[in-house]
Design an enzyme around this catalytic site. Structure first.
Site, PDB file in Angstrom:
ATOM      1  N   SER A  28      39.288  42.582  36.901  1.00 61.26           N
ATOM      2  CA  SER A  28      39.883  41.972  38.098  1.00 61.26           C
ATOM      3  C   SER A  28      38.810  41.344  38.980  1.00 61.26           C
ATOM      4  O   SER A  28      38.971  40.216  39.473  1.00 61.26           O
ATOM      5  CB  SER A  28      40.618  43.022  38.939  1.00 61.26           C
TER       6      SER A  28
ATOM      7  N   ASP B  84      31.401  45.540  42.659  1.00 61.75           N
ATOM      8  CA  ASP B  84      31.791  44.879  41.407  1.00 61.75           C
ATOM      9  C   ASP B  84      31.746  43.357  41.527  1.00 61.75           C
ATOM     10  O   ASP B  84      31.256  42.674  40.623  1.00 61.75           O
ATOM     11  CB  ASP B  84      33.178  45.368  40.934  1.00 61.75           C
TER      12      ASP B  84
ATOM     13  N   GLY C 191      35.572  45.954  35.074  1.00 65.73           N
ATOM     14  CA  GLY C 191      35.830  45.101  36.243  1.00 65.73           C
ATOM     15  C   GLY C 191      36.437  43.753  35.899  1.00 65.73           C
ATOM     16  O   GLY C 191      35.956  42.721  36.371  1.00 65.73           O
TER      17      GLY C 191
ATOM     18  N   ALA D  46      35.840  40.364  38.025  1.00 64.83           N
ATOM     19  CA  ALA D  46      35.223  39.218  37.338  1.00 64.83           C
ATOM     20  C   ALA D  46      36.137  37.991  37.403  1.00 64.83           C
ATOM     21  O   ALA D  46      35.660  36.865  37.573  1.00 64.83           O
ATOM     22  CB  ALA D  46      34.897  39.585  35.893  1.00 64.83           C
TER      23      ALA D  46
END
Ligand code: MEV
Length: 324
Positions: A114, A157, A112, A116
């Site tokens: 993107s 996410d 993840g 984060a």
């Protein structure tokens, strides 16, 4: 107001419930020790500048006009640009912004990166303005960003990035419940194949359009086992949790999102004594996870390596986004 802030947010691993969670079902997710770091500063020239060398973006600039978030944006800059636009629409920024990111993990793993970097951007901007936004407000801006860029997604996410720990999560953040456990004994194997989440979510959507009853039934079964797995997790009953993981994998297989490589790694981990094993995330590629006792851990890691997977050491249940 501050001129500049350094923040970091964790990556994530889906434990159970992927795909179904896009369609109003719950999932379980844990935040992992590998973090995304971002330095965010106000700059005088009324532009957005992004340096994200890990995803091939350097010196990208766009004026703070009505075009922010529109037009041809390089792939690696999309989430950050959209996050700045969405933040600016709610909480007017006084100047331009420079965002520089540095990741502790490859964007190939499906941890993840993107989401984060979206979380880092939104949180850093709120810190710069001294807004003290609560987690749900941060989540709403970050989730809107994911939907604006990807068109679909549950938001699990960005929730992991903001809240950290291990979460029971319902689509779009309708429920975000921290699970009170110290850590989860996971072994993680990377398949070597980069999965395109949006593409796979769309493939499942097409399957659901052709066979709605079958797919809805699979989602209901997944929701049911996620609810039970939540209790197993709370009780740290790894035997039971492993059973739910194996069942979840069967349902993912029926959705058509597993692959020979993932199956091979999962089977190897089970044969080496894992309580349970399954793919984690969109499927097709990215990672698989196995639940492992301390005694079996090394054997399971060896089996995954022999199945040509790359074992990645992962700390689970870590802290969410923070100022560094
Ligand atoms: C991808 O990591 C997990 C999916 O459930 C998509 C999502 O929840 O946004 C397939």
């Amino acid at each position: 107001m501050k001129d500049r802030v350094e923040v970091s947010a964790p990556g994530k691993l889906m434990l159970l419930g992927e795909h179904a969670v896009v369609y109003n079902r719950p999932c379980l997710v844990t935040a992992v020790g590998q973090r995304m770091h971002a330095s965010v500063e106000l700059i005088a020239d009324g532009a957005l500048t992004i340096d994200a060398p890990d995803v091939g973006v350097s010196g990208y600039t766009k004026l703070f006009t009505s075009d922010l978030g529109k037009g041809d944006i390089p792939r690696g800059a999309r989430f950050i640009e959209m996050a700045v636009r969405n933040f600016n629409e709610r909480h007017s920024l006084p100047a331009g912004v420079k965002v520089t990111t540095k990741s502790e993990f490859s964007s190939q793993f499906g941890f993840g990166s993107s989401s984060a970097s979206t979380v880092c951007t939104v949180y850093a901007l709120s810190e710069i303005l001294g807004l003290e936004l609560d987690k749900k407000e941060l989540f709403d801006i970050a989730y809107k960003t994911v939907l604006d860029v990807q068109g679909a997604g549950s938001g699990f996410d960005v929730a992991a990035g903001i809240y950290g720990g291990t979460l029971y999560f319902l689509t779009g953040g309708q429920e975000i419940e921290p699970i009170n456990i110290p850590s989860i004994p996971l072994v993680v194997g990377y398949s070597g194949i980069k999965a395109d989440t949006v593409e796979i979510v769309n493939q499942v959507k097409e399957k659901a359009a052709k066979k709605p009853k079958l797919v809805e039934n699979i989602y209901d079964n997944i929701a049911d086992l996620v609810t039970k797995a939540k209790v197993s997790l709370q009780n740290r009953d790894w035997d039971e949790l492993g059973v739910w993981m194996n069942h979840n994998q069967e349902h993912l297989d029926s959705l058509g999102v597993s692959s020979d490589k993932l199956d091979h790694m999962i089977e190897a981990a089970r044969k080496a004594g894992a309580y349970g094993a399954k793919l984690s995330g969109a499927g097709v590629g990215d990672c698989m996870i196995a639940l492992a006792s301390e005694e079996k851990k090394v054997e399971i890691e060896r089996a995954i390596t022999k199945a040509e997977g790359q074992v990645i050491n992962v700390e689970t249940n870590v802290e969410g986004v923070r100022v560094d």
